[in-house]
Design a protein around this motif. Sequence first.
Motif, PDB file in Angstrom:
ATOM      1  N   TRP A 151       0.837  -1.209   0.000  1.00  0.00           N
ATOM      2  CA  TRP A 151       0.000   0.000   0.000  1.00  0.00           C
ATOM      3  C   TRP A 151       0.870   1.255   0.000  1.00  0.00           C
ATOM      4  N   LEU A 152       1.880   1.263   0.848  1.00  0.00           N
ATOM      5  CA  LEU A 152       2.773   2.423   0.924  1.00  0.00           C
ATOM      6  C   LEU A 152       3.414   2.693  -0.427  1.00  0.00           C
TER       7      LEU A 152
ATOM      8  N   LYS B  89      -7.560  -1.117   6.641  1.00  0.00           N
ATOM      9  CA  LYS B  89      -7.368  -1.209   5.191  1.00  0.00           C
ATOM     10  C   LYS B  89      -6.324  -2.270   4.854  1.00  0.00           C
ATOM     11  N   ALA B  90      -5.262  -2.318   5.639  1.00  0.00           N
ATOM     12  CA  ALA B  90      -4.217  -3.315   5.399  1.00  0.00           C
ATOM     13  C   ALA B  90      -4.761  -4.728   5.548  1.00  0.00           C
ATOM     14  N   GLN B  91      -5.645  -4.930   6.518  1.00  0.00           N
ATOM     15  CA  GLN B  91      -6.215  -6.259   6.737  1.00  0.00           C
ATOM     16  C   GLN B  91      -7.130  -6.669   5.586  1.00  0.00           C
ATOM     17  N   LEU B  92      -7.905  -5.721   5.057  1.00  0.00           N
ATOM     18  CA  LEU B  92      -8.753  -6.040   3.908  1.00  0.00           C
ATOM     19  C   LEU B  92      -7.912  -6.331   2.675  1.00  0.00           C
ATOM     20  N   LEU B  93      -6.873  -5.535   2.464  1.00  0.00           N
ATOM     21  CA  LEU B  93      -5.989  -5.784   1.334  1.00  0.00           C
ATOM     22  C   LEU B  93      -5.348  -7.165   1.468  1.00  0.00           C
ATOM     23  N   GLU B  94      -4.891  -7.498   2.652  1.00  0.00           N
ATOM     24  CA  GLU B  94      -4.264  -8.799   2.871  1.00  0.00           C
ATOM     25  C   GLU B  94      -5.240  -9.938   2.601  1.00  0.00           C
ATOM     26  N   ALA B  95      -6.483  -9.789   3.045  1.00  0.00           N
ATOM     27  CA  ALA B  95      -7.487 -10.830   2.822  1.00  0.00           C
ATOM     28  C   ALA B  95      -7.721 -11.052   1.333  1.00  0.00           C
ATOM     29  N   ALA B  96      -7.801  -9.957   0.574  1.00  0.00           N
ATOM     30  CA  ALA B  96      -8.006 -10.075  -0.872  1.00  0.00           C
ATOM     31  C   ALA B  96      -6.805 -10.730  -1.538  1.00  0.00           C
ATOM     32  N   LEU B  97      -5.611 -10.378  -1.101  1.00  0.00           N
ATOM     33  CA  LEU B  97      -4.406 -10.983  -1.668  1.00  0.00           C
ATOM     34  C   LEU B  97      -4.364 -12.479  -1.385  1.00  0.00           C
TER      35      LEU B  97
END
Length: 282
Positions: free
Chosen positions: A50-51, A62-70
């Motif tokens: 993200w950074l 947001k990081a947790q949602l991104l990680e879940a999608a990945l």
Amino acid sequence: MSTEDPEALLDEARKWWTTSIVDIHPGEIAMRGYPIEQLIGRITFPEMIWLMLMGELPTRAKAQLLEAALVSSVDHGPQAPSIAIARMAATCGPGLNGAMASAINVLDDVHGGAGQQCMEIYYEVEAEAGADGDLAKAAATVVARRKEQGLKYFPGFGHRFHPLDPRAPRLLQLVSEAADRGETSGRFAVIGAAVEDALSQGRAKRIPMNIDGATAVVYCELGLPTELGRGVFILSRSVGILAHAWEQTQQGGRIKGPQAKFLNYTYDGPARRDLPEPDQRG
């Protein structure tokens, strides 16, 4: 510019590449302004993604949602073209880098582009509805318009293998929980459901959202541009590609084609025939 001015020439050379992503000097590395030694061991890989892409650190939610999608998109078996290509390439000698590159190169509009295309539909529905509009009505309008434009297969919905994609409900659950905590709007989850309703209208069976539709919900909730939706999918699927390429390397095998040797292909060309003599060819 005069080549007689060394300082001006050097300044012009420095401007050849301009980046706000990384700043490197002897003994120093900074990512988006953060010293790398402060990032190592203190932020997660999804936070680093993200950074690098968005320029600032994400909230933990947001990081947790991104990680879940990945995590959800990492692999879908050796029958998936990109995975099959990675395994075939691994038996042809290019090494892991060549096997991965061969596989990643096919993640384009048809195989790998559905998430980005679904995000485009979701954003179109949002624009159609406006700030206070009826999302269900907007979804129906966009679906009808896309059909009139000739779209037959709606990206993000239905699946050739799964009657119900097991990955989609879990991702939507996480989005719903994040929305309940006020960590995300939940607006695109509503849009995704409205598109599913519009697609299923008048059908005996619903056309359920698949993994591409669910990750599109996540990426739209996070505010990613559509192109980055595809980019992060490729990052995710690269993990599965690497795993399969490495497994095939360990299993061995040499020049394995797309099907077992005892399975033949279908030939539908001319029957066997003799080549005519030169004077008979006209």
